[in-house]
Design a protein around this motif. Sequence first.
Motif, short mmCIF file in Angstrom:
data_model
loop_
_atom_site.label_atom_id
_atom_site.label_comp_id
_atom_site.label_asym_id
_atom_site.label_seq_id
_atom_site.Cartn_x
_atom_site.Cartn_y
_atom_site.Cartn_z
N TYR A 42 -53.90 31.36 18.30
CA TYR A 42 -53.28 30.66 19.42
C TYR A 42 -51.77 30.61 19.22
O TYR A 42 -51.26 30.92 18.15
CB TYR A 42 -53.85 29.24 19.55
CG TYR A 42 -53.47 28.32 18.41
CD1 TYR A 42 -52.29 27.57 18.47
CD2 TYR A 42 -54.27 28.19 17.29
CE1 TYR A 42 -51.94 26.73 17.42
CE2 TYR A 42 -53.93 27.34 16.25
CZ TYR A 42 -52.75 26.62 16.33
OH TYR A 42 -52.40 25.79 15.30
N VAL A 55 -54.49 30.84 24.03
CA VAL A 55 -55.40 31.54 23.13
C VAL A 55 -55.05 33.01 23.25
O VAL A 55 -55.10 33.58 24.34
CB VAL A 55 -56.88 31.30 23.50
CG1 VAL A 55 -57.77 32.16 22.63
CG2 VAL A 55 -57.24 29.83 23.35
N TRP A 72 -64.04 37.55 28.81
CA TRP A 72 -63.60 36.29 29.40
C TRP A 72 -62.10 36.08 29.16
O TRP A 72 -61.36 35.73 30.07
CB TRP A 72 -64.40 35.13 28.82
CG TRP A 72 -63.88 33.80 29.20
CD1 TRP A 72 -64.01 33.17 30.40
CD2 TRP A 72 -63.13 32.92 28.38
NE1 TRP A 72 -63.38 31.96 30.37
CE2 TRP A 72 -62.83 31.78 29.14
CE3 TRP A 72 -62.67 33.00 27.05
CZ2 TRP A 72 -62.11 30.71 28.62
CZ3 TRP A 72 -61.96 31.94 26.55
CH2 TRP A 72 -61.68 30.81 27.33
N LEU A 73 -61.64 36.35 27.95
CA LEU A 73 -60.23 36.16 27.61
C LEU A 73 -59.34 37.12 28.40
O LEU A 73 -58.28 36.74 28.88
CB LEU A 73 -60.01 36.32 26.11
CG LEU A 73 -58.61 35.99 25.59
CD1 LEU A 73 -58.24 34.55 25.90
CD2 LEU A 73 -58.54 36.24 24.09
N SER A 76 -59.26 35.70 32.03
CA SER A 76 -58.75 34.36 32.27
C SER A 76 -57.35 34.13 31.75
O SER A 76 -56.68 33.22 32.21
CB SER A 76 -59.69 33.33 31.64
OG SER A 76 -59.58 33.38 30.23
N ASN A 77 -56.89 34.94 30.78
CA ASN A 77 -55.58 34.72 30.17
C ASN A 77 -55.44 33.24 29.83
O ASN A 77 -54.58 32.54 30.31
CB ASN A 77 -54.47 35.18 31.12
CG ASN A 77 -53.14 35.26 30.41
OD1 ASN A 77 -53.07 35.26 29.19
ND2 ASN A 77 -52.08 35.30 31.17
N PHE A 78 -56.34 32.76 28.98
CA PHE A 78 -56.51 31.34 28.71
C PHE A 78 -55.22 30.68 28.27
O PHE A 78 -54.62 31.04 27.27
CB PHE A 78 -57.58 31.13 27.64
CG PHE A 78 -57.83 29.68 27.36
CD1 PHE A 78 -58.68 28.95 28.17
CD2 PHE A 78 -57.21 29.04 26.30
CE1 PHE A 78 -58.92 27.62 27.92
CE2 PHE A 78 -57.45 27.72 26.04
CZ PHE A 78 -58.31 27.00 26.85
N ASN A 79 -54.79 29.73 29.06
CA ASN A 79 -53.69 28.86 28.66
C ASN A 79 -53.94 27.47 29.24
O ASN A 79 -54.62 27.31 30.24
CB ASN A 79 -52.34 29.41 29.07
CG ASN A 79 -52.12 29.41 30.56
OD1 ASN A 79 -53.02 29.69 31.33
ND2 ASN A 79 -50.92 29.11 30.98
N TYR A 80 -53.41 26.48 28.56
CA TYR A 80 -53.65 25.10 28.93
C TYR A 80 -52.34 24.35 28.82
O TYR A 80 -51.70 24.34 27.76
CB TYR A 80 -54.70 24.48 28.01
CG TYR A 80 -54.95 23.03 28.25
CD1 TYR A 80 -55.65 22.59 29.37
CD2 TYR A 80 -54.49 22.08 27.34
CE1 TYR A 80 -55.88 21.24 29.59
CE2 TYR A 80 -54.72 20.73 27.55
CZ TYR A 80 -55.41 20.32 28.68
OH TYR A 80 -55.63 18.99 28.90
#
Length: 95
Positions: A42, A55, A72-73, A76-80
């Motif tokens: 991360y 992530v 999925w990653l 989604s380009n996972f960010n929060y």
Amino acid sequence: MEEQLQKALNNVSFSVNAEKQTMDLTVIPHGETTPISFHLNYKIVENGEKTEFFVTKIASDRLWVDEIVKMWLEKSNFNYKIPQNIVGIVKMFLK
């Protein structure tokens, strides 16, 4: 959401290496006898008053789970966005 996760997952272990910006998570999904382990990379990005958690990579010890997580990653380009009221605590543990 948290209650649903607790019902679905047993024996969760979690560790963070803030220096390397990595996390390790091991869970036993409900009904399973063998744990699944995840390793993720991360980064925390600060941009003015906004702080975000990204992530960048996830790997699992099971091939089929690994492929699902990678797909999925990619989508989604996972960010929060970390809420301002907890940024200090999050950075204390993750940075």
